[in-house]
Design a protein around this motif. Structure first.
Motif, PDB file in Angstrom:
ATOM      1  N   LYS A  83     -35.270 -88.381  12.360  1.00 23.86           N
ATOM      2  CA  LYS A  83     -33.969 -88.297  11.701  1.00 23.86           C
ATOM      3  C   LYS A  83     -34.090 -87.899  10.243  1.00 23.86           C
ATOM      4  O   LYS A  83     -34.890 -88.430   9.497  1.00 23.86           O
ATOM      5  N   LYS A  84     -33.262 -86.936   9.904  1.00 24.55           N
ATOM      6  CA  LYS A  84     -33.073 -86.540   8.517  1.00 24.55           C
ATOM      7  C   LYS A  84     -31.575 -86.630   8.299  1.00 24.55           C
ATOM      8  O   LYS A  84     -30.799 -85.956   8.959  1.00 24.55           O
ATOM      9  N   SER A  85     -31.167 -87.454   7.380  1.00 28.75           N
ATOM     10  CA  SER A  85     -29.766 -87.786   7.236  1.00 28.75           C
ATOM     11  C   SER A  85     -29.019 -86.806   6.340  1.00 28.75           C
ATOM     12  O   SER A  85     -29.452 -86.485   5.244  1.00 28.75           O
ATOM     13  N   LEU A  86     -27.881 -86.368   6.829  1.00 27.17           N
ATOM     14  CA  LEU A  86     -26.970 -85.560   6.035  1.00 27.17           C
ATOM     15  C   LEU A  86     -26.424 -86.398   4.886  1.00 27.17           C
ATOM     16  O   LEU A  86     -26.175 -85.886   3.803  1.00 27.17           O
ATOM     17  N   ALA A  87     -26.304 -87.713   5.130  1.00 27.15           N
ATOM     18  CA  ALA A  87     -25.757 -88.614   4.116  1.00 27.15           C
ATOM     19  C   ALA A  87     -26.650 -88.710   2.888  1.00 27.15           C
ATOM     20  O   ALA A  87     -26.163 -88.890   1.779  1.00 27.15           O
ATOM     21  N   SER A  88     -27.950 -88.587   3.054  1.00 23.65           N
ATOM     22  CA  SER A  88     -28.834 -88.636   1.878  1.00 23.65           C
ATOM     23  C   SER A  88     -29.243 -87.243   1.422  1.00 23.65           C
ATOM     24  O   SER A  88     -29.442 -87.009   0.235  1.00 23.65           O
ATOM     25  N   GLY A  89     -29.353 -86.288   2.337  1.00 20.48           N
ATOM     26  CA  GLY A  89     -29.797 -84.945   1.981  1.00 20.48           C
ATOM     27  C   GLY A  89     -28.805 -84.168   1.144  1.00 20.48           C
ATOM     28  O   GLY A  89     -29.178 -83.508   0.164  1.00 20.48           O
ATOM     29  N   LEU A  90     -27.521 -84.237   1.503  1.00 16.64           N
ATOM     30  CA  LEU A  90     -26.524 -83.474   0.757  1.00 16.64           C
ATOM     31  C   LEU A  90     -26.330 -83.964  -0.680  1.00 16.64           C
ATOM     32  O   LEU A  90     -26.301 -83.143  -1.594  1.00 16.64           O
ATOM     33  N   PRO A  91     -26.198 -85.269  -0.919  1.00 15.47           N
ATOM     34  CA  PRO A  91     -26.071 -85.698  -2.321  1.00 15.47           C
ATOM     35  C   PRO A  91     -27.300 -85.347  -3.168  1.00 15.47           C
ATOM     36  O   PRO A  91     -27.165 -84.958  -4.332  1.00 15.47           O
ATOM     37  N   MET A  92     -28.506 -85.442  -2.570  1.00 17.43           N
ATOM     38  CA  MET A  92     -29.705 -85.064  -3.335  1.00 17.43           C
ATOM     39  C   MET A  92     -29.686 -83.574  -3.648  1.00 17.43           C
ATOM     40  O   MET A  92     -30.014 -83.153  -4.758  1.00 17.43           O
ATOM     41  N   ALA A  93     -29.306 -82.760  -2.665  1.00 20.09           N
ATOM     42  CA  ALA A  93     -29.231 -81.318  -2.899  1.00 20.09           C
ATOM     43  C   ALA A  93     -28.172 -81.003  -3.944  1.00 20.09           C
ATOM     44  O   ALA A  93     -28.362 -80.111  -4.782  1.00 20.09           O
ATOM     45  N   LYS A  94     -27.061 -81.714  -3.908  1.00 23.72           N
ATOM     46  CA  LYS A  94     -25.983 -81.497  -4.886  1.00 23.72           C
ATOM     47  C   LYS A  94     -26.475 -81.785  -6.302  1.00 23.72           C
ATOM     48  O   LYS A  94     -26.176 -81.030  -7.227  1.00 23.72           O
ATOM     49  N   VAL A  95     -27.259 -82.836  -6.457  1.00 22.66           N
ATOM     50  CA  VAL A  95     -27.797 -83.170  -7.776  1.00 22.66           C
ATOM     51  C   VAL A  95     -28.833 -82.131  -8.213  1.00 22.66           C
ATOM     52  O   VAL A  95     -28.817 -81.660  -9.346  1.00 22.66           O
ATOM     53  N   LEU A  96     -29.721 -81.765  -7.298  1.00 17.77           N
ATOM     54  CA  LEU A  96     -30.795 -80.829  -7.643  1.00 17.77           C
ATOM     55  C   LEU A  96     -30.303 -79.407  -7.882  1.00 17.77           C
ATOM     56  O   LEU A  96     -30.825 -78.704  -8.752  1.00 17.77           O
ATOM     57  N   PHE A  97     -29.321 -78.963  -7.103  1.00 21.30           N
ATOM     58  CA  PHE A  97     -28.901 -77.567  -7.165  1.00 21.30           C
ATOM     59  C   PHE A  97     -27.457 -77.410  -7.614  1.00 21.30           C
ATOM     60  O   PHE A  97     -26.814 -76.415  -7.289  1.00 21.30           O
ATOM     61  N   SER A  98     -26.954 -78.362  -8.376  1.00 15.02           N
ATOM     62  CA  SER A  98     -25.576 -78.313  -8.845  1.00 15.02           C
ATOM     63  C   SER A  98     -25.342 -77.033  -9.655  1.00 15.02           C
ATOM     64  O   SER A  98     -26.116 -76.684 -10.532  1.00 15.02           O
ATOM     65  N   GLY A  99     -24.279 -76.348  -9.328  1.00 11.87           N
ATOM     66  CA  GLY A  99     -23.937 -75.129 -10.048  1.00 11.87           C
ATOM     67  C   GLY A  99     -24.645 -73.882  -9.552  1.00 11.87           C
ATOM     68  O   GLY A  99     -24.364 -72.788 -10.007  1.00 11.87           O
ATOM     69  N   HIS A 100     -25.575 -74.014  -8.628  1.00  9.41           N
ATOM     70  CA  HIS A 100     -26.287 -72.852  -8.088  1.00  9.41           C
ATOM     71  C   HIS A 100     -25.326 -72.063  -7.202  1.00  9.41           C
ATOM     72  O   HIS A 100     -24.664 -72.628  -6.344  1.00  9.41           O
ATOM     73  N   PRO A 101     -25.236 -70.753  -7.394  1.00  9.75           N
ATOM     74  CA  PRO A 101     -24.284 -69.972  -6.605  1.00  9.75           C
ATOM     75  C   PRO A 101     -24.597 -69.945  -5.112  1.00  9.75           C
ATOM     76  O   PRO A 101     -23.716 -69.724  -4.290  1.00  9.75           O
ATOM     77  N   GLY A 102     -25.836 -70.184  -4.736  1.00  9.77           N
ATOM     78  CA  GLY A 102     -26.219 -70.171  -3.330  1.00  9.77           C
ATOM     79  C   GLY A 102     -26.324 -71.547  -2.722  1.00  9.77           C
ATOM     80  O   GLY A 102     -27.049 -71.733  -1.743  1.00  9.77           O
ATOM     81  N   PHE A 103     -25.580 -72.514  -3.261  1.00 12.69           N
ATOM     82  CA  PHE A 103     -25.690 -73.891  -2.773  1.00 12.69           C
ATOM     83  C   PHE A 103     -25.367 -73.992  -1.279  1.00 12.69           C
ATOM     84  O   PHE A 103     -26.016 -74.732  -0.548  1.00 12.69           O
ATOM     85  N   GLY A 104     -24.383 -73.236  -0.818  1.00  8.37           N
ATOM     86  CA  GLY A 104     -24.035 -73.262   0.598  1.00  8.37           C
ATOM     87  C   GLY A 104     -25.196 -72.839   1.474  1.00  8.37           C
ATOM     88  O   GLY A 104     -25.431 -73.394   2.539  1.00  8.37           O
ATOM     89  N   MET A 105     -25.950 -71.853   1.014  1.00  6.86           N
ATOM     90  CA  MET A 105     -27.111 -71.391   1.777  1.00  6.86           C
ATOM     91  C   MET A 105     -28.258 -72.399   1.681  1.00  6.86           C
ATOM     92  O   MET A 105     -29.021 -72.560   2.624  1.00  6.86           O
ATOM     93  N   ILE A 106     -28.355 -73.095   0.571  1.00  3.08           N
ATOM     94  CA  ILE A 106     -29.409 -74.096   0.392  1.00  3.08           C
ATOM     95  C   ILE A 106     -29.213 -75.263   1.351  1.00  3.08           C
ATOM     96  O   ILE A 106     -30.177 -75.775   1.913  1.00  3.08           O
ATOM     97  N   VAL A 107     -27.973 -75.684   1.551  1.00  3.23           N
ATOM     98  CA  VAL A 107     -27.722 -76.838   2.418  1.00  3.23           C
ATOM     99  C   VAL A 107     -27.546 -76.446   3.890  1.00  3.23           C
ATOM    100  O   VAL A 107     -27.452 -77.322   4.745  1.00  3.23           O
ATOM    101  N   LEU A 108     -27.532 -75.153   4.191  1.00  2.00           N
ATOM    102  CA  LEU A 108     -27.379 -74.713   5.578  1.00  2.00           C
ATOM    103  C   LEU A 108     -28.427 -75.318   6.514  1.00  2.00           C
ATOM    104  O   LEU A 108     -28.073 -75.841   7.576  1.00  2.00           O
ATOM    105  N   PRO A 109     -29.736 -75.312   6.162  1.00  2.88           N
ATOM    106  CA  PRO A 109     -30.716 -75.935   7.065  1.00  2.88           C
ATOM    107  C   PRO A 109     -30.483 -77.433   7.277  1.00  2.88           C
ATOM    108  O   PRO A 109     -30.671 -77.929   8.393  1.00  2.88           O
ATOM    109  N   ILE A 110     -30.048 -78.135   6.248  1.00  7.91           N
ATOM    110  CA  ILE A 110     -29.781 -79.577   6.383  1.00  7.91           C
ATOM    111  C   ILE A 110     -28.655 -79.798   7.380  1.00  7.91           C
ATOM    112  O   ILE A 110     -28.736 -80.657   8.261  1.00  7.91           O
ATOM    113  N   MET A 111     -27.617 -78.989   7.263  1.00 11.45           N
ATOM    114  CA  MET A 111     -26.467 -79.159   8.147  1.00 11.45           C
ATOM    115  C   MET A 111     -26.802 -78.734   9.577  1.00 11.45           C
ATOM    116  O   MET A 111     -26.383 -79.398  10.524  1.00 11.45           O
ATOM    117  N   CYS A 112     -27.556 -77.662   9.739  1.00 10.85           N
ATOM    118  CA  CYS A 112     -27.967 -77.233  11.092  1.00 10.85           C
ATOM    119  C   CYS A 112     -28.847 -78.293  11.733  1.00 10.85           C
ATOM    120  O   CYS A 112     -28.640 -78.655  12.899  1.00 10.85           O
TER     121      CYS A 112
END
Length: 128
Positions: free
Chosen positions: A70-99
């Protein structure tokens, strides 16, 4: 759950507005999905082989296979949001987590049925 939903919504809304999905080829999405399946399968196989080698019961095997992959969307997305906040490709960065999250839910549902049938059939003793 609402916070996660808002992070997902905001990430994909931003990526749609920035035109990311027009630039991202369908083959990249397909490759992401295939790699997520392979990654999940690898972790589940390793967990299954370890449990089998250690002689755990079927109930323990089910717990290890589910929890170990298990890799949790609940912990992965907030960490990605903090790490890549403001990045124009954020949607593409979180795509693997969501898939990965959706794939593990689907595969987990199928495996849960299988483990339930095996346990109810009485194969729950220690495994050799």
């Amino acid at each position: 759950q609402c916070v996660i939903w808002l992070i997902v919504y905001s990430a994909f809304s931003h990526s749609v507005v920035s035109g990311l999905w027009e630039q991202l080829p369908v083959s990249a999405i397909g490759l992401t999905i295939v790699l997520c399946f392979l990654l999940l399968g690898f972790f589940m196989l390793v967990a299954h082989l370890l449990v089998k080698r250690l002689g755990f019961s079927l109930e323990d095997e089910a717990a290890v296979v589910f929890c170990g992959s298990k890799k949790s969307l609940a912990s992965g997305l907030p960490m990605a949001k903090v790490l890549f906040s403001g990045h124009p490709g954020f949607g593409m960065i979180v795509l693997p987590i969501m898939c990965y999250n959706q794939i593990q839910v689907i595969v987990g549902a199928m495996l849960a049925q299988r483990y339930r049938r095996l346990i109810e059939a009485g194969d729950a003793g220690p495994r050799q």
